[in-house]
Design an enzyme around this catalytic site. Structure first.
Site, PDB file in Angstrom:
ATOM      1  N   ALA A 106     -15.412   2.408  -1.181  1.00  0.00           N
ATOM      2  CA  ALA A 106     -15.157   1.358  -0.193  1.00  0.00           C
ATOM      3  C   ALA A 106     -13.698   0.933  -0.244  1.00  0.00           C
ATOM      4  CB  ALA A 106     -16.078   0.174  -0.450  1.00  0.00           C
ATOM      5  N   GLY A 107     -12.879   1.611  -1.050  1.00  0.00           N
ATOM      6  CA  GLY A 107     -11.472   1.239  -1.161  1.00  0.00           C
ATOM      7  C   GLY A 107     -11.273   0.046  -2.084  1.00  0.00           C
TER       8      GLY A 107
ATOM      9  N   TYR B  38      -4.022  12.050   0.593  1.00  0.00           N
ATOM     10  CA  TYR B  38      -3.314  11.133  -0.300  1.00  0.00           C
ATOM     11  C   TYR B  38      -2.213  11.889  -1.046  1.00  0.00           C
ATOM     12  CZ  TYR B  38      -2.592   7.670  -4.028  1.00  0.00           C
ATOM     13  OH  TYR B  38      -2.044   6.761  -4.896  1.00  0.00           O
TER      14      TYR B  38
ATOM     15  N   THR C 211       2.854   2.119  -2.167  1.00  0.00           N
ATOM     16  CA  THR C 211       4.162   1.831  -2.764  1.00  0.00           C
ATOM     17  C   THR C 211       4.145   2.070  -4.277  1.00  0.00           C
ATOM     18  OG1 THR C 211       3.400  -0.453  -2.758  1.00  0.00           O
ATOM     19  CG2 THR C 211       5.046   0.133  -1.108  1.00  0.00           C
ATOM     20  N   ASP C 212       2.935   2.052  -4.884  1.00  0.00           N
ATOM     21  CA  ASP C 212       2.917   2.130  -6.357  1.00  0.00           C
ATOM     22  C   ASP C 212       3.482   3.450  -6.875  1.00  0.00           C
ATOM     23  OD1 ASP C 212       0.615   3.558  -5.617  1.00  0.00           O
ATOM     24  OD2 ASP C 212      -0.691   2.618  -7.115  1.00  0.00           O
TER      25      ASP C 212
ATOM     26  N   GLU D  46       0.840  -1.198   0.000  1.00  0.00           N
ATOM     27  CA  GLU D  46       0.000   0.000   0.000  1.00  0.00           C
ATOM     28  C   GLU D  46       0.876   1.249   0.000  1.00  0.00           C
ATOM     29  OE1 GLU D  46      -3.050  -0.397  -1.205  1.00  0.00           O
ATOM     30  OE2 GLU D  46      -3.555  -1.734   0.457  1.00  0.00           O
TER      31      GLU D  46
ATOM     32  N   SER E 165     -11.687   0.357  -5.409  1.00  0.00           N
ATOM     33  CA  SER E 165     -11.337   0.913  -6.698  1.00  0.00           C
ATOM     34  C   SER E 165     -12.451   0.867  -7.733  1.00  0.00           C
ATOM     35  CB  SER E 165     -10.103   0.185  -7.213  1.00  0.00           C
ATOM     36  OG  SER E 165      -9.448   1.053  -8.060  1.00  0.00           O
TER      37      SER E 165
ATOM     38  N   ASP F  10      -4.302   0.434  -9.494  1.00  0.00           N
ATOM     39  CA  ASP F  10      -5.721   0.103  -9.669  1.00  0.00           C
ATOM     40  C   ASP F  10      -6.074  -0.078 -11.147  1.00  0.00           C
ATOM     41  OD1 ASP F  10      -5.624   0.552  -6.999  1.00  0.00           O
ATOM     42  OD2 ASP F  10      -6.723   2.440  -7.049  1.00  0.00           O
TER      43      ASP F  10
END
Ligand code: GLA
Length: 388
Positions: free
Chosen positions: A121-122, A222, A34-35, A32, A124, A170
């Protein structure tokens, strides 16, 4: 075939849809934040998807009906601007904008979108929407584009029209996901490897617990995390490393005196999480779910303490998981600040786990969580339809 939606399309536009496209939501097993730091991620596509039916128009207008919201959006390809409200519409506008920027020869489109990926809701839902639309539009106009390009254009749409400087995870998994596989991705080189997820054989499942906490500050926080981790890398870069992938915790410790506390902790999360993703991929290859579970717990701790993207509702799922014997691991998933957590639990005890999380949420006065039993689905698909 989605007959109900094809009939609705006919009713809305007076003719049949030419193309059907779809793309999945995702869970991220681990990796998480890290992308966008050019690191590693390990997501999997889920069975919940967004769908897009479309036909060409003779002018340069785009008309889209969003079935889930009973709302429409109409815009011209010649004047592509984000709307101040209507978030769903901006993802679609963003895709058309990114394709026009790319010089794609497009005409007007009539479209219908719908889906069952829960929103905010996370999981994506936005990438599922973006990728289903880009897949459908490129199919509709016969544009040949590498799958990697589709993912990158969808990311660009999100940056410019969604207001979030997201990484590529995502959109990439929405394009490349495969049934019963997790995708180990190096976000710098985009080299990837599909790893079988043998959860069934082990009697395990991945449960998604949506805390239903809406992530109001998510996009600004974010973007801030992104800046903070980039700033820490600049300092570490003076010690000869180019990316976080090349850094070690020892190197970070050596640099402690020149990093402020926030930079140090953001960097510690990214460096340790990259290692956890690699270890998790190895664990999955040998079906070592005990190790995987342990890494999931550690990931949550790091996201909570070092990256500071958790909230009490997400921590509750993690804490319950730690106490519940048949839960091997649990952690927040996606950007955080609300949304969902995942838990790796035995199928036999999944219901009990849900009841326990729900009871504790109630005790603490939290919103009643929503649960989804996830199965791993396939990536984006599109097809030309024969007239109905
Ligand atoms: C969101 C972004 C992704 C990724 C995750 C955090 O889902 O869209 O690119 O950064 O947050 O890992």
């Amino acid at each position: 075939m989605p007959e109900e939606e094809q009939t609705l399309f006919l009713k809305l536009y007076g003719r049949a849809a030419e193309v059907l496209a779809s793309a999945p939501g995702r869970i991220n097993i681990i990796g998480e934040h890290t992308d966008y730091n050019n690191g590693y991620v390990l997501p999997a596509a889920i069975h919940l998807r967004n769908h897009f039916l479309a036909s060409r128009r003779t002018d340069h207008e785009v008309h889209v009906w969003a079935k889930n919201f009973s709302e429409t959006d109409v815009f011209s390809l010649e004047e592509l601007q984000p709307l101040p409200d209507k978030r769903w519409a901006n993802y679609i506008r963003g895709i058309f904008w990114a394709l026009v920027e790319e010089g794609a020869a497009l005409g007007g489109v009539d479209g219908l979108v719908w889906g069952d990926v829960p929103i905010e809701a996370g999981l994506s839902s936005s990438a599922a929407l973006e990728v289903s639309v880009i897949k459908g539009v490129t199919e509709l106009f016969g544009l040949s584009m590498e799958p990697e390009k589709l993912a990158k254009l969808a990311q660009k749409a999100e940056h410019e029209f969604g207001g979030v400087k997201c990484g590529l995870m995502d959109q990439f998994i929405a394009v490349f996901g495969q049934e019963n596989s997790a995708l180990f991705l190096d976000c710098e080189t985009l080299a990837f490897d599909l790893i079988p997820l043998n959860l069934d054989k082990a009697g395990l499942e991945i449960l998604v617990c949506d805390t239903r906490v809406k992530r109001e500050l998510a996009s600004s926080e974010y973007n801030r995390r992104r800046e903070e981790s980039a700033a820490a890398l600049i300092v570490l870069g003076k010690r000869g490393i180019r990316t976080y992938k090349e850094a070690t915790l020892d190197l970070l410790d050596e640099a402690k005196a020149v990093l402020d506390d926030v930079s140090f902790r953001r960097a510690r999360h990214v460096i340790s999480e990259n290692q956890r993703v690699k270890d998790s991929a190895e664990a999955l290859r040998v079906d070592d779910f005990i190790l995987l579970g342990r890494l999931l717990f550690q990931s949550h701790e790091s996201l909570r303490d070092d990256y500071e993207v958790s909230c009490p509702e997400l921590d509750l799922v993690y804490e319950t998981g730690k106490e519940f014997k048949e839960c091997l691991g649990a952690r927040l998933v996606g950007a955080g600040f609300g949304g969902s957590a995942i838990a790796l639990v035995t199928e036999a005890k999944a219901e009990e786990f849900k009841r326990m999380v729900t009871a504790r949420a109630e005790e603490r006065g939290f919103l009643r969580p929503e649960f989804y039993d996830i199965s791993v689905g396939r990536g984006a698909a599109s097809e030309r339809l024969s007239p109905i």
